[in-house]
Write a protein that holds these residues in place. Sequence first.
Motif, PDB file in Angstrom:
ATOM      1  N   GLU A 288       1.054  -1.222  -0.044  1.00 29.19           N
ATOM      2  CA  GLU A 288      -0.087   0.066  -0.331  1.00 29.19           C
ATOM      3  C   GLU A 288       0.850   1.443   0.082  1.00 29.19           C
ATOM      4  O   GLU A 288       0.665   2.193  -0.655  1.00 29.19           O
ATOM      5  CB  GLU A 288      -0.988  -0.083   1.420  1.00 29.19           C
ATOM      6  CG  GLU A 288      -2.097  -0.921   1.085  1.00 29.19           C
ATOM      7  CD  GLU A 288      -3.056  -0.396   0.267  1.00 29.19           C
ATOM      8  OE1 GLU A 288      -3.689   0.717   0.248  1.00 29.19           O
ATOM      9  OE2 GLU A 288      -3.663  -1.434  -0.606  1.00 29.19           O
ATOM     10  N   ALA A 289       2.047   1.287   0.863  1.00 32.48           N
ATOM     11  CA  ALA A 289       2.914   2.227   1.001  1.00 32.48           C
ATOM     12  C   ALA A 289       3.581   2.423  -0.100  1.00 32.48           C
ATOM     13  O   ALA A 289       3.598   3.651  -0.835  1.00 32.48           O
ATOM     14  CB  ALA A 289       3.973   2.073   2.023  1.00 32.48           C
TER      15      ALA A 289
ATOM     16  N   VAL B 124       7.014   8.839  -7.568  1.00 28.00           N
ATOM     17  CA  VAL B 124       8.499   8.264  -6.886  1.00 28.00           C
ATOM     18  C   VAL B 124       8.625   6.904  -7.530  1.00 28.00           C
ATOM     19  O   VAL B 124       7.765   5.934  -7.469  1.00 28.00           O
ATOM     20  CB  VAL B 124       8.408   8.153  -5.309  1.00 28.00           C
ATOM     21  CG1 VAL B 124       9.661   7.630  -4.991  1.00 28.00           C
ATOM     22  CG2 VAL B 124       8.133   9.362  -4.808  1.00 28.00           C
TER      23      VAL B 124
ATOM     24  N   ALA C 106      15.093   2.986  10.043  1.00 25.40           N
ATOM     25  CA  ALA C 106      15.245   4.086  11.002  1.00 25.40           C
ATOM     26  C   ALA C 106      15.047   3.921  12.558  1.00 25.40           C
ATOM     27  O   ALA C 106      15.929   4.502  13.274  1.00 25.40           O
ATOM     28  CB  ALA C 106      14.176   5.166  10.610  1.00 25.40           C
TER      29      ALA C 106
ATOM     30  N   HIS D  67       9.488   3.034  -8.748  1.00 26.56           N
ATOM     31  CA  HIS D  67       9.405   1.899  -7.948  1.00 26.56           C
ATOM     32  C   HIS D  67      10.862   1.659  -7.003  1.00 26.56           C
ATOM     33  O   HIS D  67      10.761   1.463  -5.905  1.00 26.56           O
ATOM     34  CB  HIS D  67       9.375   0.563  -8.747  1.00 26.56           C
ATOM     35  CG  HIS D  67       8.952  -0.585  -7.997  1.00 26.56           C
ATOM     36  ND1 HIS D  67       9.851  -1.334  -7.138  1.00 26.56           N
ATOM     37  CD2 HIS D  67       7.716  -1.290  -8.123  1.00 26.56           C
ATOM     38  CE1 HIS D  67       9.300  -2.477  -6.765  1.00 26.56           C
ATOM     39  NE2 HIS D  67       8.080  -2.282  -7.191  1.00 26.56           N
TER      40      HIS D  67
ATOM     41  N   TYR E 142       1.355   4.344  -2.944  1.00 24.95           N
ATOM     42  CA  TYR E 142       1.189   5.387  -2.600  1.00 24.95           C
ATOM     43  C   TYR E 142       2.084   6.516  -2.917  1.00 24.95           C
ATOM     44  O   TYR E 142       1.906   7.358  -3.582  1.00 24.95           O
ATOM     45  CB  TYR E 142       0.874   5.534  -1.018  1.00 24.95           C
ATOM     46  CG  TYR E 142       0.492   6.932  -0.668  1.00 24.95           C
ATOM     47  CD1 TYR E 142      -0.881   7.276  -0.901  1.00 24.95           C
ATOM     48  CD2 TYR E 142       1.242   7.777   0.292  1.00 24.95           C
ATOM     49  CE1 TYR E 142      -1.372   8.602  -0.266  1.00 24.95           C
ATOM     50  CE2 TYR E 142       0.754   8.973   0.858  1.00 24.95           C
ATOM     51  CZ  TYR E 142      -0.493   9.296   0.628  1.00 24.95           C
ATOM     52  OH  TYR E 142      -1.027  10.525   0.910  1.00 24.95           O
ATOM     53  N   LEU E 143       3.527   5.901  -2.729  1.00 27.13           N
ATOM     54  CA  LEU E 143       4.703   6.644  -3.206  1.00 27.13           C
ATOM     55  C   LEU E 143       4.796   6.736  -4.863  1.00 27.13           C
ATOM     56  O   LEU E 143       5.035   7.835  -5.307  1.00 27.13           O
ATOM     57  CB  LEU E 143       5.690   6.012  -2.722  1.00 27.13           C
ATOM     58  CG  LEU E 143       6.178   6.255  -1.097  1.00 27.13           C
ATOM     59  CD1 LEU E 143       7.176   5.279  -0.578  1.00 27.13           C
ATOM     60  CD2 LEU E 143       6.457   7.615  -0.607  1.00 27.13           C
TER      61      LEU E 143
ATOM     62  N   ALA F 244      13.120   3.719   5.974  1.00 25.26           N
ATOM     63  CA  ALA F 244      12.421   3.918   7.207  1.00 25.26           C
ATOM     64  C   ALA F 244      12.174   2.713   7.951  1.00 25.26           C
ATOM     65  O   ALA F 244      12.176   2.874   9.394  1.00 25.26           O
ATOM     66  CB  ALA F 244      10.875   4.173   6.524  1.00 25.26           C
TER      67      ALA F 244
ATOM     68  N   LEU G 256      13.354   4.049  -0.002  1.00 25.82           N
ATOM     69  CA  LEU G 256      12.757   4.967   0.992  1.00 25.82           C
ATOM     70  C   LEU G 256      12.104   4.390   2.064  1.00 25.82           C
ATOM     71  O   LEU G 256      12.375   4.531   3.186  1.00 25.82           O
ATOM     72  CB  LEU G 256      11.798   5.879   0.230  1.00 25.82           C
ATOM     73  CG  LEU G 256      11.666   7.441   0.854  1.00 25.82           C
ATOM     74  CD1 LEU G 256      12.787   8.175   1.029  1.00 25.82           C
ATOM     75  CD2 LEU G 256      10.421   8.054  -0.061  1.00 25.82           C
ATOM     76  N   LEU G 257      11.224   3.239   1.823  1.00 30.11           N
ATOM     77  CA  LEU G 257      10.512   2.340   2.745  1.00 30.11           C
ATOM     78  C   LEU G 257      11.380   1.610   3.387  1.00 30.11           C
ATOM     79  O   LEU G 257      11.392   1.188   4.815  1.00 30.11           O
ATOM     80  CB  LEU G 257       9.463   1.450   1.913  1.00 30.11           C
ATOM     81  CG  LEU G 257       8.439   2.276   1.411  1.00 30.11           C
ATOM     82  CD1 LEU G 257       7.533   1.423   0.708  1.00 30.11           C
ATOM     83  CD2 LEU G 257       7.569   2.976   2.651  1.00 30.11           C
TER      84      LEU G 257
END
Lengths: 426, 251
Positions: free
Chosen positions: A373-374, A383, A398, A385, A377-378, A395, A391-392
Amino acid sequence: MALPQAKQTETEARLAMLDLPAGGWTEAARRDALARVQAMGLPGRRDEYWKFTNPATLTQAEAPRAAVFDTQETQIFEAIDRLKIVFVDGVFDAEASDDLSLEGISIERLAESKADIHWAKDLYGTLETNGQTPVQRPLAALNTAFATDGILLHVTGTPSKPINLMYYHEDESSDAILHHVIKVDPGAEVTILENGPAAARFNEVMEVDVADTARFHHVRAQGRDHERRAATHIFARLGTESAFKSFTLTANGVMTRNECIIELTGDDAIAHVAGACVGDGDFHHDDTVFITHDAVNCESRQVFKKVLRNGATGVFQGKILVKAGAQKTDGYQISQSLLLDGDSQFLAKPELEIYADDVACSHGSTSGAIDEEALFYLRSRGVPHSDATNLLTLAFLAEAVEEIEDETLSAQVVEKISAWLLRRSA
Amino acid sequence: MLEIKNLHVKLEEEDKQILKGVDLTVEAGKVHAIMGPNGSGKSTLSYVLSGREGYEVTDGEATLLGEDILDMDPEERAAAGLFLAFQYPVEIPGVGNMTFLRTAVNAQRKARGEEEMSSTEFLKVIRERAKELKIDADMLKRPVNVGFSGGEKKRNEILQMAMLEPKMCILDETDSGLDVDAMKLVADGVNALRSEGRGFLVITHYQRLLDHIVPDVVHIMSDGRIVKTGGPELALEVEKNGYTDIVEEVA
């Protein structure tokens, strides 16, 4: 009890390759450690503590070859003002190292410290020995017996900059054994940085004695050489109101076992251990943590995140032991993996053993894929693939990276992870 | 701007036809609204246009400014100028709202061969637009949509729209979960973006959003088709009589 024949043979074969340094203040500790290794035998596949990680290449007589990974990129802590201490394949490099004098700290090399009396005598092998119960750690005892060098740090104040142990790997068959002893006096504070692959095979022990109200920070980035192997142990003892914070970044390395054994012996002490690892392909990474609460109102946190792809394996064995009387203990443990494909695996064994009745302990472990889902969305915002996946992934890591108190240091770590991810999505 | 012809779509997982021949043209500068009962296929249309997985186009076509978008990846559609304001904006822990927006803006610019926005310029622009939507600095710093209220999430969608400056905006039930004040704020944000070169497709179940975002054309969707098209008065008719009459009338 006699060792099983196979284990005894393997242990003898390994010991036959090594010379026990003689003389000086470490001699008694080394002899004792050797006797303990002989009694315990080196770890084998059938040992419960090595259920998820095959120790064979860490214990075999000679180090398996590891190609030197030649990168032109800058070292992780390059932008930070620090005191550099350089080892190449486990051998101290005076020329590449800085002058070892700094206010608030005394720095000596283990190999050069030959007197009969030394402050480190009470610690060398002592914390390691304590850490052998209730679980045996024979590779650490082997290290105490045979370490060829290391750093003895006595922190008496607050040095103006971090101490950076830099480990280079230049010889394809190097087999390094380093043993560091760090004593942080009451009220003193120090930051230790470590980076680099160190050798084809690296056995490291760090014994850390954090006195009352002292603070110890540790940020480590293990080298990116694909074929390198490492077995590391940190043994820490924490006094009243002291703090111990350690973070490790591991990217690549065919075999890594990082053990961290912490004993909270004074009230109101804090221990945080965190790790972020990214593995691609032939990668086996094992975090084994054992935290003992033996005082009142102490806090411990374990935060481990692993990103695995192309058949990489991640292991986490983490235990919180709360002794009777260690009331008001606050223990937290989380281990999570992000599996970027179906071939990779994460094996976790979280444990709590509690003998006090007024404690708050929690542990959690998860394995999951990228949140679709995220990701959508991105992507729906433009953005691409691969960037969205990166990025995910960042995250996801993080939470572990944020355990590093110093924001300059955590930014360096994030930069290295981003670069690693970017290289793989190009 | 957006042209949809005879669009047939079924769910990939099950053999269920959702859209059964949608024809729709949204001109630049116009606001079209799609209304319809639950299950009529409104949201499916928005998902298919934005490129969500799980749907199979079995017939028909959809073009944006003459380009076939159905074969494009979601990010390519975005760069081509399509924007979907989600009915349920996704929470992304660990990714800062600001980082997310800057990554998105620059990714689109890069894809179009334009120069990337500098961080100073970006900061200036986002502060201005955020202020108009009553989005404070804290909301910009926080992880994307994490801990946002329903209204904050929808405002954040409009902020993204304002930053990305798409050519064709699809709003999927943007009014759901909003109180009157929040709806007004969101509608003001949308109205501020109305311009000659931009088309809007507003999907909604209720007429009330259309009091604030006044459409040029209203379509009624039922059972996977547009069954009636008219002016803003059509929305009022729905409000008064419900969908049943209209659907029965055309059946």
